[in-house]
Design a protein around this motif. Structure first.
Motif, PDB file in Angstrom:
ATOM      1  N   VAL A   1     -24.602 -64.567 -27.807  1.00  0.00           N
ATOM      2  CA  VAL A   1     -23.396 -65.389 -27.842  1.00  0.00           C
ATOM      3  C   VAL A   1     -23.842 -66.227 -29.303  1.00  0.00           C
ATOM      4  CG1 VAL A   1     -24.921 -67.024 -26.820  1.00  0.00           C
ATOM      5  CG2 VAL A   1     -22.595 -66.707 -27.102  1.00  0.00           C
ATOM      6  N   HIS A   2     -23.162 -66.564 -29.795  1.00  0.00           N
ATOM      7  CA  HIS A   2     -23.208 -67.731 -31.090  1.00  0.00           C
ATOM      8  C   HIS A   2     -22.533 -68.756 -31.060  1.00  0.00           C
ATOM      9  CE1 HIS A   2     -23.109 -64.604 -34.293  1.00  0.00           C
ATOM     10  NE2 HIS A   2     -22.187 -63.882 -33.316  1.00  0.00           N
ATOM     11  N   LEU A   3     -24.089 -70.209 -30.118  1.00  0.00           N
ATOM     12  CA  LEU A   3     -23.631 -71.385 -30.019  1.00  0.00           C
ATOM     13  C   LEU A   3     -23.579 -72.763 -31.065  1.00  0.00           C
ATOM     14  CD1 LEU A   3     -26.316 -71.255 -27.555  1.00  0.00           C
ATOM     15  CD2 LEU A   3     -24.770 -70.912 -27.016  1.00  0.00           C
ATOM     16  N   ARG A   4     -24.097 -72.270 -32.770  1.00  0.00           N
ATOM     17  CA  ARG A   4     -24.260 -72.710 -33.684  1.00  0.00           C
ATOM     18  C   ARG A   4     -25.017 -73.941 -32.833  1.00  0.00           C
ATOM     19  NH1 ARG A   4     -22.079 -67.758 -36.446  1.00  0.00           N
ATOM     20  NH2 ARG A   4     -19.034 -68.533 -35.933  1.00  0.00           N
ATOM     21  N   ASP A   5     -24.842 -74.444 -34.241  1.00  0.00           N
ATOM     22  CA  ASP A   5     -25.258 -75.894 -34.140  1.00  0.00           C
ATOM     23  C   ASP A   5     -25.019 -77.315 -34.829  1.00  0.00           C
ATOM     24  OD1 ASP A   5     -28.501 -76.708 -34.287  1.00  0.00           O
ATOM     25  OD2 ASP A   5     -29.278 -76.566 -36.237  1.00  0.00           O
ATOM     26  N   GLY A   6     -26.268 -78.678 -34.750  1.00  0.00           N
ATOM     27  CA  GLY A   6     -24.898 -79.914 -34.457  1.00  0.00           C
ATOM     28  C   GLY A   6     -24.204 -80.341 -33.219  1.00  0.00           C
ATOM     29  N   ASP A   7     -23.070 -80.916 -34.357  1.00  0.00           N
ATOM     30  CA  ASP A   7     -22.205 -81.210 -32.501  1.00  0.00           C
ATOM     31  C   ASP A   7     -21.377 -79.944 -32.553  1.00  0.00           C
ATOM     32  OD1 ASP A   7     -20.818 -80.651 -34.890  1.00  0.00           O
ATOM     33  OD2 ASP A   7     -19.898 -82.807 -34.986  1.00  0.00           O
TER      34      ASP A   7
ATOM     35  N   ASP B   1     -19.666 -74.437 -22.771  1.00  0.00           N
ATOM     36  CA  ASP B   1     -18.503 -72.765 -22.066  1.00  0.00           C
ATOM     37  C   ASP B   1     -19.315 -72.786 -21.636  1.00  0.00           C
ATOM     38  OD1 ASP B   1     -16.035 -73.917 -22.683  1.00  0.00           O
ATOM     39  OD2 ASP B   1     -16.645 -73.389 -24.672  1.00  0.00           O
ATOM     40  N   MET B   2     -20.721 -71.702 -21.981  1.00  0.00           N
ATOM     41  CA  MET B   2     -22.256 -71.328 -21.421  1.00  0.00           C
ATOM     42  C   MET B   2     -22.259 -71.789 -20.383  1.00  0.00           C
ATOM     43  SD  MET B   2     -22.163 -68.735 -23.787  1.00  0.00           S
ATOM     44  CE  MET B   2     -23.630 -67.771 -22.777  1.00  0.00           C
ATOM     45  N   ALA B   3     -22.920 -73.047 -19.647  1.00  0.00           N
ATOM     46  CA  ALA B   3     -23.383 -73.244 -19.015  1.00  0.00           C
ATOM     47  C   ALA B   3     -22.810 -73.341 -17.052  1.00  0.00           C
ATOM     48  CB  ALA B   3     -23.834 -74.843 -19.125  1.00  0.00           C
ATOM     49  N   ARG B   4     -20.813 -73.071 -17.760  1.00  0.00           N
ATOM     50  CA  ARG B   4     -20.555 -73.127 -16.757  1.00  0.00           C
ATOM     51  C   ARG B   4     -20.495 -71.504 -15.829  1.00  0.00           C
ATOM     52  NH1 ARG B   4     -14.986 -71.010 -15.670  1.00  0.00           N
ATOM     53  NH2 ARG B   4     -14.707 -69.971 -17.666  1.00  0.00           N
ATOM     54  N   TYR B   5     -21.161 -70.824 -15.967  1.00  0.00           N
ATOM     55  CA  TYR B   5     -21.526 -70.081 -14.616  1.00  0.00           C
ATOM     56  C   TYR B   5     -22.893 -68.857 -15.619  1.00  0.00           C
ATOM     57  CZ  TYR B   5     -18.033 -67.515 -17.174  1.00  0.00           C
ATOM     58  OH  TYR B   5     -16.710 -66.620 -18.283  1.00  0.00           O
ATOM     59  N   PHE B   6     -23.223 -68.743 -17.000  1.00  0.00           N
ATOM     60  CA  PHE B   6     -24.210 -68.119 -16.785  1.00  0.00           C
ATOM     61  C   PHE B   6     -25.054 -68.373 -16.831  1.00  0.00           C
ATOM     62  CE2 PHE B   6     -20.978 -66.217 -20.110  1.00  0.00           C
ATOM     63  CZ  PHE B   6     -20.970 -65.250 -19.845  1.00  0.00           C
TER      64      PHE B   6
ATOM     65  N   GLY C   1     -22.645 -58.199 -23.471  1.00  0.00           N
ATOM     66  CA  GLY C   1     -22.429 -59.432 -24.410  1.00  0.00           C
ATOM     67  C   GLY C   1     -21.443 -60.249 -25.543  1.00  0.00           C
ATOM     68  N   THR C   2     -21.027 -61.306 -25.150  1.00  0.00           N
ATOM     69  CA  THR C   2     -19.607 -61.275 -25.652  1.00  0.00           C
ATOM     70  C   THR C   2     -19.557 -61.746 -27.549  1.00  0.00           C
ATOM     71  OG1 THR C   2     -20.206 -63.878 -26.137  1.00  0.00           O
ATOM     72  CG2 THR C   2     -19.201 -62.929 -23.282  1.00  0.00           C
ATOM     73  N   ASP C   3     -20.430 -61.727 -28.449  1.00  0.00           N
ATOM     74  CA  ASP C   3     -19.753 -62.081 -29.270  1.00  0.00           C
ATOM     75  C   ASP C   3     -19.466 -63.413 -29.236  1.00  0.00           C
ATOM     76  OD1 ASP C   3     -20.759 -62.182 -31.923  1.00  0.00           O
ATOM     77  OD2 ASP C   3     -19.454 -60.161 -32.582  1.00  0.00           O
ATOM     78  N   SER C   4     -19.254 -63.729 -28.367  1.00  0.00           N
ATOM     79  CA  SER C   4     -18.305 -65.648 -28.587  1.00  0.00           C
ATOM     80  C   SER C   4     -19.013 -65.609 -29.711  1.00  0.00           C
ATOM     81  CB  SER C   4     -18.333 -66.418 -27.559  1.00  0.00           C
ATOM     82  OG  SER C   4     -17.530 -67.504 -27.672  1.00  0.00           O
ATOM     83  N   ALA C   5     -17.856 -66.407 -31.016  1.00  0.00           N
ATOM     84  CA  ALA C   5     -18.435 -66.967 -32.166  1.00  0.00           C
ATOM     85  C   ALA C   5     -17.365 -68.024 -32.822  1.00  0.00           C
ATOM     86  CB  ALA C   5     -18.639 -65.957 -33.489  1.00  0.00           C
ATOM     87  N   PRO C   6     -17.796 -69.144 -31.869  1.00  0.00           N
ATOM     88  CA  PRO C   6     -17.106 -69.999 -32.914  1.00  0.00           C
ATOM     89  C   PRO C   6     -16.384 -70.393 -34.522  1.00  0.00           C
ATOM     90  CG  PRO C   6     -19.342 -71.415 -32.156  1.00  0.00           C
ATOM     91  CD  PRO C   6     -18.856 -70.283 -32.193  1.00  0.00           C
ATOM     92  N   HIS C   7     -15.575 -70.302 -35.087  1.00  0.00           N
ATOM     93  CA  HIS C   7     -14.886 -70.911 -36.299  1.00  0.00           C
ATOM     94  C   HIS C   7     -13.800 -72.303 -36.495  1.00  0.00           C
ATOM     95  CE1 HIS C   7     -17.294 -68.053 -38.847  1.00  0.00           C
ATOM     96  NE2 HIS C   7     -17.350 -67.787 -37.183  1.00  0.00           N
ATOM     97  N   ALA C   8     -13.596 -73.243 -36.924  1.00  0.00           N
ATOM     98  CA  ALA C   8     -12.952 -73.798 -37.024  1.00  0.00           C
ATOM     99  C   ALA C   8     -11.105 -73.357 -37.177  1.00  0.00           C
ATOM    100  CB  ALA C   8     -13.581 -74.407 -37.926  1.00  0.00           C
ATOM    101  N   ARG C   9     -10.838 -73.718 -36.546  1.00  0.00           N
ATOM    102  CA  ARG C   9      -9.534 -73.244 -37.003  1.00  0.00           C
ATOM    103  C   ARG C   9      -8.709 -72.690 -38.294  1.00  0.00           C
ATOM    104  NH1 ARG C   9      -3.985 -74.496 -33.021  1.00  0.00           N
ATOM    105  NH2 ARG C   9      -2.942 -72.579 -34.276  1.00  0.00           N
ATOM    106  N   HIS C  10      -8.641 -73.714 -39.518  1.00  0.00           N
ATOM    107  CA  HIS C  10      -8.490 -73.774 -40.594  1.00  0.00           C
ATOM    108  C   HIS C  10      -9.282 -73.138 -41.414  1.00  0.00           C
ATOM    109  CE1 HIS C  10     -12.102 -76.088 -41.906  1.00  0.00           C
ATOM    110  NE2 HIS C  10     -11.870 -76.994 -41.207  1.00  0.00           N
ATOM    111  N   ALA C  11     -10.198 -72.870 -40.810  1.00  0.00           N
ATOM    112  CA  ALA C  11     -11.790 -71.294 -41.661  1.00  0.00           C
ATOM    113  C   ALA C  11     -11.170 -70.183 -41.295  1.00  0.00           C
ATOM    114  CB  ALA C  11     -13.143 -71.446 -41.202  1.00  0.00           C
TER     115      ALA C  11
END
Ligand SMILES: NC(=O)N[C@@H](CC(=O)O)C(=O)O
Ligand SMILES: [Zn+2]
Ligand SMILES: [Zn+2]
Length: 355
Positions: free
Chosen positions: A25-31, A39-44, A257-267
């Protein structure tokens, strides 16, 4: 979605499984951490956290600091998951850092990004042969190697990059380091399924929910859908079917392995959109829908909760979660720091929910 009907299909309205973990998973950093960790802590139970930050997590000291930031972001949440850290390999990584990582109790693997292969991989490995002393140290200290398996050569078609990586790099690495534990991450092709299936027990693979749910037609027919764009890119449906068969087969070499990878919508909604699909908001629910479609819900627990910890030589979680048949709508947008992202299946109705 294709189905593989098995005899004796009966409707299931509830399923209880050992608590699952996310092995990529990609949690990224900062805010961004507030949302990704929630989202991960909901049940993983645990998550293998990718190191492709800017700058990347290249040392045990940087991993320790990143872990503290993740734990801090989680401190306000009603429950926590355990972050399992990874190191980002570069051409400069040395055997001493590998030994430090193996001795630490929070770095669990080392990640190979071929330079330029994917998001934040610019600092990745340019010369794979130069890596052999580091791989020898990993084999020696039994630290798993996680691989984004795509070549980056301009003359190799994007749809062939995984297969070419297997032939040019993965087969030689696996032959030269027969004791090295390797996870072929987010596999997308029949070729990768067959390579992993036929390799030794030291080789495994993660499979994402989105590569089980979609193929390249979903991304490209009737309009281009940037929120399906990820790397390795979605392939044709024959490959999707091979992934579904592997995930639902009960073969312990294939795990979640979800590979959940957040990117801002505009990006992502851009003339040059970023690669990455956000699935953490509904990950186990997506997988459950696929397994249900294939009448293979009985295989979900192994894939989601047993085979990953077994491969990483960690104990399986001892508690359980329950998924119930319940209609709910995925939000149209999810906050990401000061920005927003569009989650997978935004605005669509789901029919499984963790109770
Ligand atoms: N999968 C993706 O398309 N993107 C990932 C990087 C990766 O896992 O390759 C990301 O960090 O955004
Ligand atoms: Zn990757
Ligand atoms: Zn990834």
């Amino acid at each position: 979605m294709p189905t593989f009907p098995r005899p004796g299909r009966t409707p299931v309205n509830e399923i209880t499984i050992t608590r699952p973990d996310d092995w990529h998973v990609h949690l990224r950093d900062g805010d961004a951490l507030a949302q990704t960790c929630a989202d991960m802590a909901r049940y993983f139970g645990r998550a293998i956290v990718m190191p492709n930050l800017t700058p990347p997590v290249t040392t045990v000291a940087l991993a320790a600091a990143y872990r503290e930031r993740i734990l801090a972001a989680m401190s306000a949440l009603p429950r926590q998951f355990e972050p399992l850290l990874t190191l980002y390999l570069t051409d400069q990584t040395d055997a001493a850092e590998i030994q430090l990582a193996a001795a630490s109790d929070y770095v669990h693997a080392v990640k190979l990004y071929p330079a330029g292969a994917t998001t934040n991989s610019e600092a990745g490995v340019a010369q794979l042969d130069g890596l052999y002393p580091v791989l020898a140290a990993m084999e020696e200290s039994d630290l798993p190697l996680l691989i984004h398996g795509e070549v980056t050569d301009h003359d190799i078609d994007i749809f062939d990059r995984e297969k070419t990586f297997i032939d040019r790099h993965l087969i030689p690495i696996a032959e030269r380091f027969p004791g090295l534990r390797i996870v072929f991450e987010h596999i997308t092709t029949r070729d990768a399924v067959e390579f992993v299936r036929d390799a030794g027990s030291n080789v495994a693979a993660t499979i994402t929910a989105h590569h089980l749910m979609f193929n390249r037609n979903d991304m490209l027919v009737g309009g281009i859908r940037p929120h399906y764009y990820c790397l390795p890119i979605l392939k044709r449906s024959t490959h999707q079917h091979a992934l579904i068969e592997a995930a639902t087969s009960g073969n312990s070499k294939f795990f979640l392995g979800t590979d959940s990878a957040p990117h801002a919508r505009h990006a992502k909604e851009s003339s040059c959109g970023c690669a990455g699909v956000y699935t953490a908001h509904a990950a186990i629910e997506f997988y459950a829908s696929v397994f249900e479609e294939c009448n293979a819900l009985d295989k979900l627990e192994g894939f989601a909760s047993h085979f990953g910890p077994d491969f990483y030589r960690l104990p399986r979680n001892t508690d359980t979660i329950t998924l119930r048949k319940q209609a709910w709508d995925v939000p149209a947008e999810i906050p990401l720091g000061n920005d927003h992202l569009k989650p997978l299946s935004a605005g669509e109705s789901m029919h499984w929910l963790v109770a």
